[in-house]
Design an enzyme around this catalytic site. Structure first.
Site, PDB file in Angstrom:
ATOM      1  N   CYS A 113       0.767  -1.103  -0.021  1.00 61.56           N
ATOM      2  CA  CYS A 113      -0.071   0.202  -0.019  1.00 61.56           C
ATOM      3  C   CYS A 113       0.738   1.326   0.080  1.00 61.56           C
ATOM      4  CB  CYS A 113      -0.662   0.000   1.399  1.00 61.56           C
ATOM      5  SG  CYS A 113      -0.198  -0.210   2.852  1.00 61.56           S
ATOM      6  N   HIS A 424      -1.356   1.223   7.499  1.00 61.51           N
ATOM      7  CA  HIS A 424      -1.748   1.070   6.193  1.00 61.51           C
ATOM      8  C   HIS A 424      -1.653   2.587   5.447  1.00 61.51           C
ATOM      9  CE1 HIS A 424      -4.172  -0.251   2.729  1.00 61.51           C
ATOM     10  NE2 HIS A 424      -5.064   0.662   3.063  1.00 61.51           N
TER      11      HIS A 424
END
Length: 474
Positions: A113, A424
């Site tokens: 990510c 994330h």
């Protein structure tokens, strides 16, 4: 006249002559005879964005053999409808891209990510896409290593896939090229690829482009990366103890927003980031002494990158810890106060022009006085023109765009979690129509403008790690 190759759907039309003395509508008419796509439906990707009917060819620098991409559907003979309503998912993929209003997402290939969010934010810079589009597969400049070349080609191809697909893209070749060039992104733990720092990925990518996209004709080599993202700083280094003082100059690709207990706004953090203390040998004292370094911006880029310094090394846990403090940032950033006196003088005239233009929208009179206009006529206007970042090389007879020192937010890269090596990353990108898209790996979603300002931190929610601002010109 230069000849170009135009890709449309699955066809490529070779050797189409471009009469640069005629407006682009003539070129579009040529394509109409070849494809049947009416000029008003044609979307032709060129350097700087989409070819418009009134674009000046000289600003595009069209080269022989250059590859352009056209999106659009051909005319059909009007006849009675044979089918019922056509849903978006039933349209050809090129039309789905237009109907969707934003580019595709990127599959997470295992803790990637950090890479996906970086790519989506950089993908929002049309001038970078244009520079990559003209980058050759087979020819690499002197001094450019094969790994850097491959990474640049992989970026270009990934950007192309994002623009042409509505389904998520798997950036496998890009990931392989990134890990080949920068092995730190291939670190594993228990045979699983580790999460990495998005800022490191961003920095390494931009540095790579500064090498591969550089023009060898200039000395030192320069290119679109420097003009798009480069920030020139002039620093006053002073030692209070010895009275020594010197000026240093450097080029960087981002400004740092340092976060401490008294920083509540980006403006305050940038001020902290431009001032620091360092220890170094003092020639007059014959020993190490404390110096103060105060930096000012001496040249501005077209796109200003700001990094929030949220991570620091924590010895106790032997990992990067995160500063969760809330730091507000604006949709419109004015960096005039951070500029050197020389640059401030260059910005005065265009800033006054911008104020006058904004006042005119509301029916107010221009504030600039005739005397001050004359005063700035010789120095400020000329200097402002020389500092403009017109990377499209507009015709000399046309007025040059001038920087104002004011920037508009176009992308935010956020992090959710407590450590840079976990959590994330997500990219939030502003579209041409003003709406925002949250690119959470392969799941893009539309967001409201007010949601973007809520990414300022203060908890465990997504918080801004990198902000990308676009210069406002006059």
């Amino acid at each position: 006249m230069p000849t170009v190759n135009v890709k449309w759907q699955k066809e490529t039309f070779q050797g189409i002559e471009v009469d640069t003395s005629q407006p682009p509508i003539v070129f579009k008419s040529q394509l109409y005879t070849l494809t049947g796509v009416p000029p008003e439906r044609q979307k032709i990707m060129v350097k700087g964005g989409i070819l418009k009917d009134d674009t000046d060819w000289s600003t595009l620098g069209v080269k022989d053999g250059q590859k352009l991409m056209m999106i659009g559907t051909a005319d059909e003979i009007v006849k009675a409808p044979e089918k019922g309503p056509v849903f978006v998912e039933d349209l050809p993929e090129e039309e789905q891209v237009i109907a969707l209003g934003h580019s595709a997402g990127l599959y997470n290939l295992g803790n990637t990510c950090y890479m996906n969010s970086t790519l989506q934010c950089l993908h929002s810079v049309p001038e970078l896409k244009s520079a990559l589009l003209s980058y050759s597969d087979n020819v690499r400049g002197n001094g450019v290593d094969q790994a850097s070349h491959n990474l640049t080609v992989a970026t270009r191809n990934t950007f192309g896939e994002l623009d042409q697909s509505v389904r998520p893209v798997a950036p496998l070749l890009f990931l392989q090229a990134l890990r080949k060039k920068y092995p730190q992104f291939a670190q594993q733990q228990n045979n699983v690829y580790m999460q990495q720092d998005a800022e490191e990925c961003w920095t390494q990518l931009v540095y790579t482009f500064s090498q591969t996209l550089a023009s060898e004709a200039s000395e030192p080599p320069a290119g679109p990366t420097k003009e798009l993202f480069g920030i020139d700083l002039v620093s006053r280094v002073h030692c209070a103890e010895s009275g020594e003082e010197s000026l240093e100059r450097e080029s960087v690709y981002s400004l740092k927003c340092h976060i401490s207990h008294d920083v509540n706004h980006l403006h305050e953090g940038l001020k902290h980031g431009l001032k620091s203390e360092l220890e170094k040998a003092s020639p007059s004292l014959g020993r190490t002494a404390l110096y103060t370094r105060e930096s000012k911006i001496n040249e501005l880029p077209r796109y200003l990158t700001v990094q929030f310094v949220r991570f620091f090394w924590k010895r106790e846990s032997n990992q990067k810890a995160k500063i969760l403090r809330k730091v507000d940032y604006p949709l419109e950033l004015d960096v005039y106060d951070f500029c050197s006196d020389e640059l401030k003088q260059k910005l005065q005239a265009p800033r006054q022009m911008l104020r006058d233009a904004e006042n005119a929208k509301f029916g107010l009179k221009a504030q600039g006085k005739a005397s001050s206009s004359k005063e700035n006529e010789g120095s400020s206007s000329t200097a402002a023109e020389s500092s403009s970042m017109d990377i499209d090389k507009a015709d000399s007879s046309a007025p040059k765009k001038q920087l104002t020192g004011i920037y508009d937010l176009i992308a935010v890269l956020t992090h959710k979690g407590r450590s840079a090596d976990s959590g994330h990353y997500v990219g939030w990108v502003k579209q041409d129509d003003g709406k925002w898209i949250e690119f959470d790996d392969d799941n893009p979603s539309i967001r409201k403008g007010e949601e973007i300002l809520k990414l300022s931190g203060g908890g465990d929610w997504h918080m801004a790690y990198i902000c990308l601002y676009k210069a406002r010109f006059i």
